[in-house]
Motif scaffolding. Structure first.
Motif, PDB file in Angstrom:
ATOM      1  N   MET A  31       0.826  -1.201   0.000  1.00  0.00           N
ATOM      2  CA  MET A  31       0.000   0.000   0.000  1.00  0.00           C
ATOM      3  C   MET A  31       0.861   1.252   0.000  1.00  0.00           C
ATOM      4  O   MET A  31       0.513   2.243  -0.652  1.00  0.00           O
ATOM      5  N   THR A  60      -4.208   9.592  -4.485  1.00  0.00           N
ATOM      6  CA  THR A  60      -3.423   8.484  -5.020  1.00  0.00           C
ATOM      7  C   THR A  60      -3.858   7.150  -4.443  1.00  0.00           C
ATOM      8  O   THR A  60      -3.619   6.123  -5.029  1.00  0.00           O
ATOM      9  N   GLN A  61      -4.485   7.177  -3.277  1.00  0.00           N
ATOM     10  CA  GLN A  61      -4.968   5.923  -2.742  1.00  0.00           C
ATOM     11  C   GLN A  61      -6.149   6.147  -1.834  1.00  0.00           C
ATOM     12  O   GLN A  61      -6.200   7.140  -1.116  1.00  0.00           O
ATOM     13  N   LEU A  62      -7.095   5.234  -1.907  1.00  0.00           N
ATOM     14  CA  LEU A  62      -8.298   5.373  -1.079  1.00  0.00           C
ATOM     15  C   LEU A  62      -8.714   3.978  -0.662  1.00  0.00           C
ATOM     16  O   LEU A  62      -8.865   3.112  -1.498  1.00  0.00           O
ATOM     17  N   THR A  63      -8.846   3.745   0.649  1.00  0.00           N
ATOM     18  CA  THR A  63      -9.369   2.442   1.059  1.00  0.00           C
ATOM     19  C   THR A  63     -10.491   2.663   2.048  1.00  0.00           C
ATOM     20  O   THR A  63     -10.383   3.479   2.949  1.00  0.00           O
ATOM     21  N   VAL A  64     -11.565   1.919   1.846  1.00  0.00           N
ATOM     22  CA  VAL A  64     -12.738   2.046   2.711  1.00  0.00           C
ATOM     23  C   VAL A  64     -13.071   0.662   3.246  1.00  0.00           C
ATOM     24  O   VAL A  64     -13.116  -0.298   2.496  1.00  0.00           O
ATOM     25  N   THR A  65     -13.279   0.555   4.543  1.00  0.00           N
ATOM     26  CA  THR A  65     -13.728  -0.729   5.117  1.00  0.00           C
ATOM     27  C   THR A  65     -15.000  -0.468   5.867  1.00  0.00           C
ATOM     28  O   THR A  65     -15.206   0.607   6.391  1.00  0.00           O
ATOM     29  N   GLY A  66     -15.850  -1.497   5.976  1.00  0.00           N
ATOM     30  CA  GLY A  66     -17.086  -1.323   6.723  1.00  0.00           C
ATOM     31  C   GLY A  66     -18.191  -0.814   5.819  1.00  0.00           C
ATOM     32  O   GLY A  66     -17.977  -0.552   4.653  1.00  0.00           O
ATOM     33  N   GLY A 124     -16.102   1.173  10.828  1.00  0.00           N
ATOM     34  CA  GLY A 124     -15.679   1.325   9.448  1.00  0.00           C
ATOM     35  C   GLY A 124     -14.521   2.284   9.427  1.00  0.00           C
ATOM     36  O   GLY A 124     -14.337   3.061  10.353  1.00  0.00           O
TER      37      GLY A 124
END
Lengths: 313, 257
Positions: free
Chosen positions: B118, B213-219, B199
């Motif tokens: 990552m 440049t980067q995106l992460t989503v949880t939940g 989340g």
């Protein structure tokens, strides 16, 4: 993979700008999806999914284990993806490790929700048998047999299908928890059972377990909440769904969005190096929600067809 | 704390049994909930960043965000390994590892493989790889203490270290994460808040180019929540980038004196 010549690259990019891809699809159309369930008789649930030339097999096995000390009321789910060298020679030995880790982490993010368990596709609290002592450990293992782009979506669909043929549990706590009788259900072709667990009264000390093999019932694991994953690849100024590996080699960036039945986002991963304007990401989210409805309907009809097929046999 | 008399305790860590019964710091109906360190929901931890922490490296940076302490060194551009094929753009090699004493309970101090990839993806969009063909730039990040929101701190610190090493970049990369606890969005969560989160959203942003440049989503998130979360993060990233810039400027002015 053989490199693309400049002419081929322009052909792909120009075609996408005009909503016509190399195999005749429109930008937001999936390749035909073929599904087969119950391919691994020894597993509690399994499925094999083929989208175009990308093929994956996923299996779900359930085993009894001890819950973690930090979360004594939840079961555990472990997701592992293995890229087999049959898909590409570079996957031999350690070569496929990076891709496997990426895919496993992305799938865990999409299916397991936040740390407190909220928003998870698979409800971990339903996997508990005796709080603090015994829980179900679900091991979801996926194998990539052939890779032609769009691995994440295919894996997501395979896991959803494999889990839908898993059975859920009923814990029947009769008296207190000294001797635990566990009735194991033998895995039948698709409908494999995860046991009915009876906690009966007994004399001796704590961790006595007796295993008895019986063969009845099984309950359907509720998988309607498991989200599907939609990967949108940005090429030039447009997005396409379900990219082949040629199209993926041309991409600037891709966003994989996991959407559940209610239209909520359950996970999002941006892949690819190039930067994206935030408004484009928000736009991609709404496109993904729209596309995911079709995919969910398609998977539902496959599940229903497979269930109907078993009832006849 | 631990240490029952009569048992051979070789580790000093508090007994886990006492932690089991602890109530969660956050209950859903709680409207007056205050964060454990007294910050507002939309308030980030104060940042302490310095470059030039490691003399032997081409560039380095040290960052302390509350209890999260990270040190990053950059080596390069160096000759690529002979086994690697010729490439006319440079290579970026990232590695994130935790020390054994970074977490409250002593762990193996393993490499976090997914954090390494990552970090690579976050920096890839910012570094101008064409300026160092045939060579490799190594970025090594070490988390000395993990106090929550580790990866965003690593990413911000790494881009500062790259700037200190003189690697050409399109823009500084700032990164912030957000936790969703019930209905509240809290920015820059600490370890405790992260373990109860429903989340999380992590954004890596280049403020001058206005690019993620980067995106992460949880939940589970609904679209308006994602919108709100992203706006909060982008705002915090721009402010963080300003702090990073002023830190770099200070470093050069003090070295000129």
């Amino acid at each position: 993979m053989v490199g693309l010549s400049l002419g081929e690259k322009h052909f792909i990019q120009g075609g996408i700008a005009q909503d016509l891809r190399s195999d005749g699809r429109k930008r937001l159309t999936y390749r035909p999806l073929y599904v087969e369930t119950g391919v691994i008789p020894q597993a509690n649930g399994s499925a094999r999914v083929r989208i175009g030339a990308t093929e994956v097999v996923s299996s779900v096995k359930a085993e009894l284990g001890k819950p973690g000390s930090l979360q004594p009321d939840k079961g555990r789910v472990t997701i592992y993806v293995d890229c087999s060298p049959t898909a590409a020679p570079m996957f031999e030995g350690r070569g496929g490790d990076e891709l496997s880790t990426d895919l496993s982490v992305a799938l865990q993010r999409c299916l397991l929700g936040g740390k407190s368990g909220a928003g998870a596709g698979i409800d971990l609290s339903s996997l508990i048998v005796v709080e603090g002592k015994i829980c179900w450990d679900l091991y979801i293992d996926c194998l990539v047999i052939s890779s032609d782009g769009n691995l994440l979506d295919t894996l997501g669909a395979a896991i959803k299908l494999a889990a839908s043929f898993l059975i859920s549990f009923v814990t029947d706590m009769r008296n207190s928890n000294n001797i635990i009788l566990i009735l194991f259900l033998k895995a039948a072709l698709s409908n494999t059972g995860i046991p009915r667990v009876h906690v009966a009264a007994g004399a001796s000390g704590d961790d006595n377990t007796e295993v008895d093999i019986s063969d009845e019932e099984f309950l359907q694991f509720d998988t309607s909440d498991i989200p599907v994953i939609v990967t949108l690849t940005k090429i030039g100024r447009h997005y396409i769904v379900d990219a082949t590996s040629e199209e993926e080699s041309e991409m600037n960036s891709a966003v994989s969005i996991s959407v559940n039945r209610k239209g909520h986002i359950c996970g999002l991963t941006k892949r690819g190096g190039a930067g994206l304007d935030p408004s484009i990401i928000l736009d991609m989210i709404s496109v993904a929600k729209h596309v995911s409805e079709q995919l969910i309907n398609k998977l539902d009809s496959e599940i229903a067809a497979a269930e109907a097929g078993e009832e006849e046999s | 704390m631990a240490g029952r008399p009569g048992t051979n305790q070789t580790s000093y860590s508090p007994s886990l049994k006492t932690q089991k019964g602890r109530p969660p710091i956050f209950k859903d109906g709680d409207t007056d909930w205050v964060r454990p360190d007294g910050r507002g929901f939309h308030q980030c931890r104060p940042a302490f960043i310095r470059t030039g922490a490691v003399n032997a490296a081409s560039g380095s940076a040290y960052a302390e965000f509350g209890n999260t302490k990270v040190i990053v060194s950059v080596f390069g551009p160096r000759e690529s390994k002979k086994a690697m094929m010729y490439s006319d753009i440079g290579r970026l090699n990232c590695n994130v590892s935790y020390t054994t004493f970074a977490t409250p309970v002593r762990s193996q101090g393993s490499d976090h493989k997914e954090f390494s990839s990552m970090l690579h993806k976050a920096l890839e969009g910012a570094v101008i790889l064409e300026t160092f063909p045939k060579t490799t730039v190594d970025v090594f990040a070490l988390v000395l203490e993990s106090g929550g929101s580790d990866l965003p701190v690593v990413i911000s610190c790494a881009s500062l270290a790259l700037a200190d090493a003189g690697i050409l970049m399109y823009d500084l990369v700032a990164s912030v994460s957000l936790s969703c606890l019930g209905k509240n969005l809290v920015i820059d969560p600490i370890l405790e808040e992260e373990s109860y989160q429903d989340g999380s959203l992590m954004v890596t942003f280049m403020p001058s180019r206005y690019e993620v440049t980067q995106l992460t989503v949880t939940g589970e998130w609904s679209t308006p929540k994602i919108n709100e979360g992203m706006q909060l993060c982008l705002d915090a990233c721009s402010k963080l980038a300003k702090i990073m810039r002023s830190c770099l400027k200070e470093a050069t002015t003090t070295s000129q004196e």
